[in-house]
Design a protein around this motif. Sequence first.
Motif, short mmCIF file in Angstrom:
data_model
loop_
_atom_site.label_atom_id
_atom_site.label_comp_id
_atom_site.label_asym_id
_atom_site.label_seq_id
_atom_site.Cartn_x
_atom_site.Cartn_y
_atom_site.Cartn_z
N ARG A 94 58.73 7.20 -56.72
CA ARG A 94 57.36 6.80 -56.38
C ARG A 94 57.00 7.16 -54.95
O ARG A 94 57.87 7.35 -54.10
N SER A 95 55.70 7.23 -54.72
CA SER A 95 55.19 7.31 -53.36
C SER A 95 54.36 6.06 -53.12
O SER A 95 54.02 5.35 -54.04
N PHE A 96 54.07 5.83 -51.83
CA PHE A 96 53.36 4.59 -51.49
C PHE A 96 51.96 4.88 -50.98
O PHE A 96 51.66 5.96 -50.49
N ARG A 142 61.62 1.87 -48.18
CA ARG A 142 61.53 3.18 -48.81
C ARG A 142 62.89 3.61 -49.33
O ARG A 142 63.01 4.27 -50.36
N GLU A 177 55.54 12.14 -48.47
CA GLU A 177 55.74 11.02 -49.39
C GLU A 177 56.13 11.53 -50.78
O GLU A 177 57.11 11.08 -51.37
N ALA A 204 63.57 2.42 -52.62
CA ALA A 204 62.77 3.14 -53.61
C ALA A 204 63.31 4.53 -53.91
O ALA A 204 62.89 5.16 -54.87
N ILE A 205 64.23 5.04 -53.07
CA ILE A 205 64.84 6.32 -53.44
C ILE A 205 66.26 6.12 -53.94
O ILE A 205 67.08 7.03 -53.91
N ALA A 261 59.79 11.51 -52.95
CA ALA A 261 59.91 11.00 -54.32
C ALA A 261 60.50 12.08 -55.24
O ALA A 261 61.29 11.77 -56.13
#
Lengths: 298, 247, 338
Positions: free
Chosen positions: B80-82, C198, B152, C201-202, B156
């Motif tokens: 995902r990206s934010f 982050r 970003e 999330a990775i 991902a």
Amino acid sequence: MELGQSLSLAALGSQLLVGLSRAMILFIVCAGLSFVLGVLRVPNIAHGALYMIGAFSAYSISTLCGDSPAGFWLALLLAPLVVALVSFIAERALFCHLYQREHLMLLLFTFALSLILGDLVKIVWGAEYRSVLAPPILRGSVPIFGSAFPRYSLFLLLIGPVVAVGLWLFVNKTRMGKISRAAAVDREMVGALGINVSWVFAAAFVIGCYLAGLGGALVAPTISITLGMDHHIIIEAFLIVTIGGLGNIWGALVGSILFGVTHSLGVLFWPQFAIVFPYATVVIVLLLRPTGLLKSVW
Amino acid sequence: MLQVEAVHKSFGDFTAVYGANLTVGKGDLVAVIGPNGAGKTTLFNLITGQLKPDKGRIVFKGEEINGLPPYEICRRGIGRSFQIVNIFPRLTVFENVQVAVLSQQRQSSNIFSPARNLAVAETNDILESVGLLDKAGNIAGSLSHGDQKILEIAIALGNKPELLILDEPTAGMSPEETAATMRLIKQLASTQGLTILFCEHDMDVVFDIAQSIMVMHHGQTLIQGKPEEVRRNKEVQEAYLGGEVDA
Amino acid sequence: MLKKFVGSLLATRYSLPTLGIIIVLLIWPLLVPRFYIYILSLIFVTALLAMSLNLTVGYGGLFQFHHGAFYGVGAYAAALVLTRTSLPVWVGYIAGPIAAAVAGLLIGWFCVRLSQLYFAMLQISLGSLIWAIVFRWYDFTGGDDGLYGIPRPSILSSTNNTYYFILLVLVACLVALYIIVKSPFGATLQAIRDNPQRCEAIGVNVRRHQLMAIVIATFFAGIAGVLFVILERSVFPDLLFWTLSLEIFIMCLLGGWFTFAGPMLGAAIIVTLRTFVGRHTEYWTLILGVILILLIFFLPEGVMGYLLRIGESANQRIGEAANQRIGESANRRISGRS
């Protein structure tokens, strides 16, 4: 102390009360720490040094009054104000310029402040042991549970709840308290409402430090005042705030009581390593509830 | 590939997501739209594990993933990206993507081999595909906002996701940058066979490229369907026209 | 691997200065009186300690506020094995880093579960518990007197030999730390420092990485502790006191914690200051506090960071804007609302 002798119910009861009264001082100090932590998001490491200054100031003030009964009451009134003044100067001169900086810098600043204040105390008051006499009305003891219980401890047991309720009223019922809570949650928003956030932080910092000073003044008659007392209180206060829940006054109270009582029971059972008991309690609490006993209220 | 079924999430008294449903099929390009505060970002955070749902089920490739920590969900194939730029500002552009590739290759705990020899080709491929290869050595924090948003997406991609979730990939971009980014997304979807779920404010863009659109309003799913269906839907029109007035 | 490392070291623009420093350090004992050999040995020990701290603080972004406790644990573990048991010397030397790493694992396990501020508070508290136990356990640890006359092998009995041994261990540890920092683990650790959310999330298990960093750092702190025992032949509770932890923190800050070698420079400056200024004053902590405040206000990137910044070309510099964004990203939380 032999184990057999000490295990009488009376000794246990009075030890519990002593622990509770000590918890009240811990609570007052921790409430201040927790308040600053809640608003500024900085655990003030200098809090212990300020508490020490409170105790030494109380000594100086009561000595100036020639140890008359009024000396103690005057010290109780003025010593916290001295601490508040010191913290105000430190905040306005230096600390307030760091609010935009990284968090670590704020934390390091309070660390530096604790070292500087610690040595300043050494310069002003020297390394000797000092003591403060309680006023006559609070000296001696009353029999409770069949054993003598110091009047001063009873006094502390009264003061603690008064401070708790006072602080709770301040945070929840006054404009200033509400603003500081709002500032903790969202600085920009409070700023946008035309309130000077920097001064809100200053006020919160000074109030928190005032409580450290109050704790120092209150503890003065019960211990010998000396260098190093800052270190002891700050590690205890950190643990209590950690298990209590961020910015939660009642959490600070519960944590203090837990800490004070387990410590006094530790003194009863294993005097040399009494300090291990409250620590073990903290570890157990953190294992069960990593975020603290009570919910953070901010 | 992804099913979200009746998911709820509240913060204290505020209910951010109240019964969201979403289906994403393999290879789809799905958009989530809705007015501000409709719960889009919260929904994405629930899917990728930053938040845990109070109620409901999230199923990815036949497995229930609700309540898993974010890194577990990522390892199952969701990248995902934010919405707000969320990169590693002190690392170089190359390192930003490389860290993700290393994580995907399960190398993150390797303390012995020099990182500069690892995952280089993969990282450069990704940087090339998004057009950041010439800036590979720059410190990420010094990039322009538009480039940071592209980075970003590149981060991902480093996880080789099967499902890529993009939270307002064009937020804060100029119209030209927006158009270029959307072309990039479309291209990624077609060339790499990615399944993409995104949310976006620009309705023209959404109706232009999305194959399926889910509309959220007050934390609820109003409808999910093809662009034409959504355009014709009465509730949607109300939410966007009538709803704005009282909100 | 070593060959490759040396090769890569020689290839960088730091190779000449590094080589020069190594040569000076090798011939140093031939040039100066014994006292200065001792001081430099002490700087080596402290430098290793500061470098180990920087793995968690500079690279990991962790608020490792009581690193001194692990240094003390390492020193005491070695000292206790050497004085209280008849085990061979090397057992004691190995016991130091292992004990420190175990302490790091135990304390770190609790700390990484908490947010940064709580992390700092809990670590100060738990580290202080170790100090309190050491301070009070007279029968075992010698209480506030510490332990004296800790035996060391005859080969290490001369000042020069001790010096070379410590230098050798320091260099070995630096190579190891360098490899770790440049490994995928090191890269991931820096990514966690910049943006833990982050990283999750990775697909990175952030807590596990942080714990790993703590264990590695405390292991090296333990080695520094053992070196201290070899150098001083004594241990005392001050090794675990929080003032020392702050001192090493200041070393990292002073030298520059976003540079690899910065903490060593900081250690050299602080140890020299303490030796030549601290001797003449009772108020060393006051001086430390003032140094720290000056650093916070005027030189937050440290001496090394400052030198590198002026040395580096403009496009390599992290500009004001980047720092601004770093600050913002550090303050950011998932708002949870779209």
